[in-house]
Write a protein that holds these residues in place. Structure first.
Motif, PDB file in Angstrom:
ATOM      1  N   CYS A 156     -47.469   1.762 -12.280  1.00  0.00           N
ATOM      2  CA  CYS A 156     -47.790   1.370 -13.656  1.00  0.00           C
ATOM      3  C   CYS A 156     -47.768  -0.151 -13.775  1.00  0.00           C
ATOM      4  O   CYS A 156     -46.997  -0.822 -13.086  1.00  0.00           O
ATOM      5  CB  CYS A 156     -46.737   1.894 -14.628  1.00  0.00           C
ATOM      6  SG  CYS A 156     -46.512   3.664 -14.567  1.00  0.00           S
ATOM      7  N   GLY A 157     -48.570  -0.658 -14.687  1.00  0.00           N
ATOM      8  CA  GLY A 157     -48.522  -2.076 -15.061  1.00  0.00           C
ATOM      9  C   GLY A 157     -48.633  -3.006 -13.865  1.00  0.00           C
ATOM     10  O   GLY A 157     -49.524  -2.885 -13.023  1.00  0.00           O
ATOM     11  N   THR A 158     -47.722  -3.954 -13.824  1.00  0.00           N
ATOM     12  CA  THR A 158     -47.729  -4.955 -12.764  1.00  0.00           C
ATOM     13  C   THR A 158     -47.666  -4.326 -11.379  1.00  0.00           C
ATOM     14  O   THR A 158     -48.323  -4.774 -10.444  1.00  0.00           O
ATOM     15  CB  THR A 158     -46.537  -5.912 -12.978  1.00  0.00           C
ATOM     16  OG1 THR A 158     -46.852  -6.720 -14.107  1.00  0.00           O
ATOM     17  CG2 THR A 158     -46.278  -6.788 -11.797  1.00  0.00           C
ATOM     18  N   ALA A 159     -46.861  -3.281 -11.235  1.00  0.00           N
ATOM     19  CA  ALA A 159     -46.728  -2.637  -9.929  1.00  0.00           C
ATOM     20  C   ALA A 159     -48.072  -2.050  -9.497  1.00  0.00           C
ATOM     21  O   ALA A 159     -48.433  -2.086  -8.311  1.00  0.00           O
ATOM     22  CB  ALA A 159     -45.655  -1.552  -9.999  1.00  0.00           C
TER      23      ALA A 159
ATOM     24  N   SER B 183     -42.648   0.541  -7.572  1.00  0.00           N
ATOM     25  CA  SER B 183     -41.901   0.415  -8.832  1.00  0.00           C
ATOM     26  C   SER B 183     -40.746  -0.562  -8.671  1.00  0.00           C
ATOM     27  O   SER B 183     -39.961  -0.438  -7.740  1.00  0.00           O
ATOM     28  CB  SER B 183     -41.362   1.794  -9.252  1.00  0.00           C
ATOM     29  OG  SER B 183     -40.556   1.676 -10.393  1.00  0.00           O
ATOM     30  N   GLN B 184     -40.662  -1.507  -9.577  1.00  0.00           N
ATOM     31  CA  GLN B 184     -39.526  -2.428  -9.565  1.00  0.00           C
ATOM     32  C   GLN B 184     -38.248  -1.660  -9.882  1.00  0.00           C
ATOM     33  O   GLN B 184     -37.285  -1.725  -9.136  1.00  0.00           O
ATOM     34  CB  GLN B 184     -39.772  -3.538 -10.605  1.00  0.00           C
ATOM     35  CG  GLN B 184     -38.770  -4.688 -10.590  1.00  0.00           C
ATOM     36  CD  GLN B 184     -37.427  -4.359 -11.210  1.00  0.00           C
ATOM     37  OE1 GLN B 184     -36.389  -4.547 -10.555  1.00  0.00           O
ATOM     38  NE2 GLN B 184     -37.397  -3.850 -12.414  1.00  0.00           N
TER      39      GLN B 184
ATOM     40  N   VAL C 110     -38.598  -9.346 -18.972  1.00  0.00           N
ATOM     41  CA  VAL C 110     -39.431  -8.138 -19.075  1.00  0.00           C
ATOM     42  C   VAL C 110     -40.736  -8.340 -18.294  1.00  0.00           C
ATOM     43  O   VAL C 110     -41.221  -7.437 -17.612  1.00  0.00           O
ATOM     44  CB  VAL C 110     -39.681  -7.800 -20.563  1.00  0.00           C
ATOM     45  CG1 VAL C 110     -40.785  -6.770 -20.709  1.00  0.00           C
ATOM     46  CG2 VAL C 110     -38.393  -7.279 -21.197  1.00  0.00           C
TER      47      VAL C 110
ATOM     48  N   SER D 254     -42.752  -9.122 -15.363  1.00  0.00           N
ATOM     49  CA  SER D 254     -42.416  -9.121 -13.936  1.00  0.00           C
ATOM     50  C   SER D 254     -43.144 -10.240 -13.188  1.00  0.00           C
ATOM     51  O   SER D 254     -44.345 -10.436 -13.362  1.00  0.00           O
ATOM     52  CB  SER D 254     -42.844  -7.757 -13.368  1.00  0.00           C
ATOM     53  OG  SER D 254     -42.551  -7.705 -12.007  1.00  0.00           O
TER      54      SER D 254
ATOM     55  N   GLN E 173     -43.701  -7.162  -3.980  1.00  0.00           N
ATOM     56  CA  GLN E 173     -44.487  -5.925  -3.804  1.00  0.00           C
ATOM     57  C   GLN E 173     -45.741  -6.249  -2.991  1.00  0.00           C
ATOM     58  O   GLN E 173     -46.128  -5.504  -2.081  1.00  0.00           O
ATOM     59  CB  GLN E 173     -44.874  -5.348  -5.179  1.00  0.00           C
ATOM     60  CG  GLN E 173     -43.708  -4.669  -5.886  1.00  0.00           C
ATOM     61  CD  GLN E 173     -43.921  -4.494  -7.381  1.00  0.00           C
ATOM     62  OE1 GLN E 173     -44.897  -4.965  -7.953  1.00  0.00           O
ATOM     63  NE2 GLN E 173     -42.991  -3.807  -8.037  1.00  0.00           N
TER      64      GLN E 173
ATOM     65  N   VAL F  12     -39.426   1.565 -18.213  1.00  0.00           N
ATOM     66  CA  VAL F  12     -40.046   2.555 -19.095  1.00  0.00           C
ATOM     67  C   VAL F  12     -39.705   3.960 -18.600  1.00  0.00           C
ATOM     68  O   VAL F  12     -40.471   4.572 -17.861  1.00  0.00           O
ATOM     69  CB  VAL F  12     -41.569   2.322 -19.194  1.00  0.00           C
ATOM     70  CG1 VAL F  12     -42.185   3.238 -20.235  1.00  0.00           C
ATOM     71  CG2 VAL F  12     -41.852   0.877 -19.569  1.00  0.00           C
TER      72      VAL F  12
HETATM   73  C1  AGP Z   1     -44.723  -6.106 -16.065  1.00  0.00           C
HETATM   74  O1  AGP Z   1     -44.652  -7.412 -16.480  1.00  0.00           O
HETATM   75  C2  AGP Z   1     -44.399  -5.094 -17.039  1.00  0.00           C
HETATM   76  N1  AGP Z   1     -43.227  -5.346 -17.734  1.00  0.00           N
HETATM   77  C3  AGP Z   1     -44.712  -3.652 -16.679  1.00  0.00           C
HETATM   78  O2  AGP Z   1     -46.097  -3.564 -16.571  1.00  0.00           O
HETATM   79  C4  AGP Z   1     -44.061  -3.019 -15.436  1.00  0.00           C
HETATM   80  O3  AGP Z   1     -44.572  -3.593 -14.278  1.00  0.00           O
HETATM   81  C5  AGP Z   1     -44.320  -1.504 -15.454  1.00  0.00           C
HETATM   82  O4  AGP Z   1     -43.721  -0.959 -16.578  1.00  0.00           O
HETATM   83  C6  AGP Z   1     -43.838  -0.811 -14.207  1.00  0.00           C
HETATM   84  O5  AGP Z   1     -42.460  -0.895 -14.057  1.00  0.00           O
HETATM   85  P1  AGP Z   1     -41.752  -0.531 -12.704  1.00  0.00           P
HETATM   86  O6  AGP Z   1     -42.235  -1.493 -11.687  1.00  0.00           O
HETATM   87  O7  AGP Z   1     -40.289  -0.694 -12.987  1.00  0.00           O
HETATM   88  O8  AGP Z   1     -42.131   0.872 -12.357  1.00  0.00           O
END
Ligand code: AGP
Length: 607
Positions: free
Chosen positions: A298-301, A345-346, A396, A398, A405, A604
């Motif tokens: 999701c998102g940045t990952a 995932s972070q 928040v 990333s 990653q 999330v």
């Molecule tokens: C990145 O700046 C965001 N806050 C968001 O997109 C994040 O990367 C995404 O929610 C995924 O989270 P995760 O890497 O913890 O799975």
């Protein structure tokens, strides 16, 4: 979403809870509250707003005084941010804090209403408090055990019973929870940084396990209520890693930590100048037969996965499909035996990514998790695991997690290309040598582009909308640049494959629409430059990010930001730095809360 904490020990409990919650505010920050045993009675203090509002309130009105209690910082899911919806929530004899979502709370609420229970809030959490109260039989363990079997969804609960002063219970399913232990004191928390001020030692909780904290120590019980012993973990992060260390925001500190984070992630995985991922369960032998790779995140990952796609396909010639986890899990994906599904995932707790991983396993694919948070759910459940060693990422937005990653994507691509016989050992060594140069080059980039990015931030401060364009790897990178800007500056932006502009989007270009063009790939440079000319001739203010060796006149764009040169496959690791900084400075000039952007939370853990 939401952070929970708990404490039993000799210190002032209110102070410990607030300090621990400060480290979890990245998980949510629209209300906060604590419940502490004061002279054997549960006293609650809570408020809408941030922890600083709670501290102010307690300063004015007095704080609960005691040595055991629970606390919460909230990201609203059920009911708007307000005093009544703030945690803790109570029944007559039970008070709780909760992270997660109770999916069957409506039917439980109906059941409880029929039994005469009334509700003050709109939350699913109050339903659990009332249910615990209804089922309470004088034995907290038995009650918790009964109640969790009635719950559907995800939860980490901190629970105190009025009849059991100075005792904290906790239980989890799906939502994260750790139990910290120090000298004569113990803690519960949603994440490790919360306890680092007090101890580095902690236990990981498994689904449906219950923990009991008293002044005599901690006791664990499995899902059948049988006492169990658990393996003690030690955090390798220290407090400095979770502090701002002189920087005005975590985000800018984390941007500066990127060179070290890359070294920590990459160097231990190199042996004899060759990639070595064997400690992660990855060998040439066990990856050589994968025919399809799916990267799900999701998102940045997910954006890191996009870079991975270009690099893996380019070097190893294996098809890579990148999927948004929330789409993948519901579209009956074409995944099966012989495929590899990589989850990035972070936090290792993202609900959609977790669900996507379970689905991939169900379909018979092998799973590889690339995760930053040690011991997180995704890390524990994957077949193979590569930890990124970014350290705690608090902002928040990333940055350093994305950087590592990508670093892992390269390591994996090199290893796979070697396994598939697509590159020779010498080629692999040469790629790795360049990868090892990246930390110094990122350092150099930071020094070089800082002023340029401040300037770019000031020229974008009044923009309503902007476009990021690029081709190939630069397009993948633009996606992340655009997300960064959106999430912290609140300026609308989109990323486009530069060649796609003329198929519609170019109609948006006016003097009011700045464009950030990324052009670091030799073969595509001239093409992107043509797109820059097209948008400039229609009035757009253009900021061009390219390498320091490219030969262009200074009038090609309104601002040119040049980053150091490295072999071009690795350019994303340098070119992302100005994109992160542009987002940072634009947000700074707009006076936004950079580390805690509106409506967002770091982790999330709900759909
Ligand atoms: C990145 O700046 C965001 N806050 C968001 O997109 C994040 O990367 C995404 O929610 C995924 O989270 P995760 O890497 O913890 O799975």
């Amino acid at each position: 979403m939401c952070g929970i904490v708990g404490y039993v020990g000799p210190r002032d409990c209110s102070d410990v809870l607030v300090s621990a919650l400060t480290r979890l505010e990245y998980r949510g920050y629209d209300s906060a509250g604590i419940a502490v045993f004061e002279n054997g009675k549960i006293e609650v203090a809570k408020t809408k707003g941030r922890l600083s509002d709670l501290s102010e309130k307690m300063e004015k009105e007095g704080k609960p005084k005691g040595h055991a209690g629970i606390g919460h910082t909230r990201w609203a899911t059920h009911g708007q941010p307000s005093y009544v919806n703030s945690h803790p929530h109570s029944g007559k004899r039970v008070t709780i804090v909760h992270n997660g979502i109770i999916e069957n709370y409506i039917e439980l609420k109906e059941y409880l209403t029929k039994k005469g229970k009334t509700f003050l809030s709109d939350t699913d959490t109050e339903v659990v408090a009332q249910l615990l109260d209804l089922k309470y039989d004088g034995d907290p363990l038995d009650t918790i055990h009964t109640v969790i079997r009635m719950l559907k969804g995800s939860f980490a609960l901190g629970i105190v019973f009025a009849d059991y002063p100075d005792t904290v219970f906790a239980v989890r399913r799906e939502s994260p929870l750790i139990v910290g232990v120090g000298d004569n004191e113990s803690f519960i928390a949603s994440d490790v940084p919360a306890i680092l001020n007090y101890t580095k030692k902690y236990y990981l909780m498994n689904h449906d396990e219950i923990v009991k904290l008293t002044h005599d120590g901690v006791e664990f019980f499995d899902s059948h209520m049988l006492p169990i012993t658990k393996e003690l973990q030690e955090a390798d992060w220290d407090m400095d890693a979770a502090e701002k260390g002189g920087y005005p925001h975590f985000m800018i500190k984390e941007i500066h930590e990127q060179p070290e984070a890359i070294k920590r992630t990459v160097l231990p995985r190199i042996r004899d100048n060759m990639p070595d991922l064997s400690e992660c369960g990855i060998t040439l032998e066990n990856i050589k037969d994968f025919k399809n790779i799916h990267i799900v995140a999701c998102g940045t990952a997910m954006h890191a996965g996009m870079v991975g796609k270009y690099v893996i396909e380019g070097l190893a010639r294996v098809p890579v499909n990148v999927d948004i986890a929330s789409e993948f899990r519901y579209r009956n994906p074409l995944v099966g035996e012989g495929d590899l599904v990589i989850i990035i995932s972070q936090s290792g707790e993202t609900a959609d990514s977790k669900a996507a991983m379970s689905l991939a396993k169900e379909y018979g694919a092998k799973t590889l998790a690339i995760v930053n948070a040690k011991g997180s759910s995704i890390a524990r459940e994957a077949d193979m695991l590569i930890y990124t060693h970014a350290g705690p990422e608090i902002a928040v937005a990333s940055t350093k997690a994305y950087m590592v990653q990508i670093a892992v994507m390269y390591l994996f691509a090199f290893q796979l290309a070697l396994a598939k016989g697509r590159i020779t050992e010498d080629e692999c060594k040469s790629l790795l040598t360049s990868l090892m140069e990246v930390p110094d080059k990122v350092e150099e980039t930071l020094e070089k582009v800082m002023d340029d990015c401040q300037y770019a931030g000031s020229s974008l401060v009044n923009a309503d909308s902007l476009l990021y364009i690029g081709r190939g790897l630069d397009y993948a990178l633009s996606m992340e640049g655009s997300l960064k800007l959106k999430e912290i500056s609140y300026i609308h932006s989109e990323s486009y494959a530069a060649g796609e502009l003329k198929h519609g989007t170019i109609s948006l270009i006016t003097e009011e629409m700045p464009v950030i063009a990324v052009a670091t790939q030799n073969a595509l440079f001239e093409k992107t430059l043509s797109n820059v000319k097209e948008v400039r001739s229609r009035g757009a203010y253009v900021i061009l990010v390219c390498d320091e060796e490219c030969h262009i006149g200074s009038d090609v764009a309104d601002q040119i930001i040049r980053v150091p040169k490295i072999r071009e496959e690795l350019m994303p690791m340098l070119a992302i730095v100005p994109l992160q900084l542009i987002a940072y400075y634009t947000s700074l000039h707009r006076g936004n809360d950079i580390d805690k952007p509106r409506n967002l939370a770091k982790s999330v853990t709900v759909e």
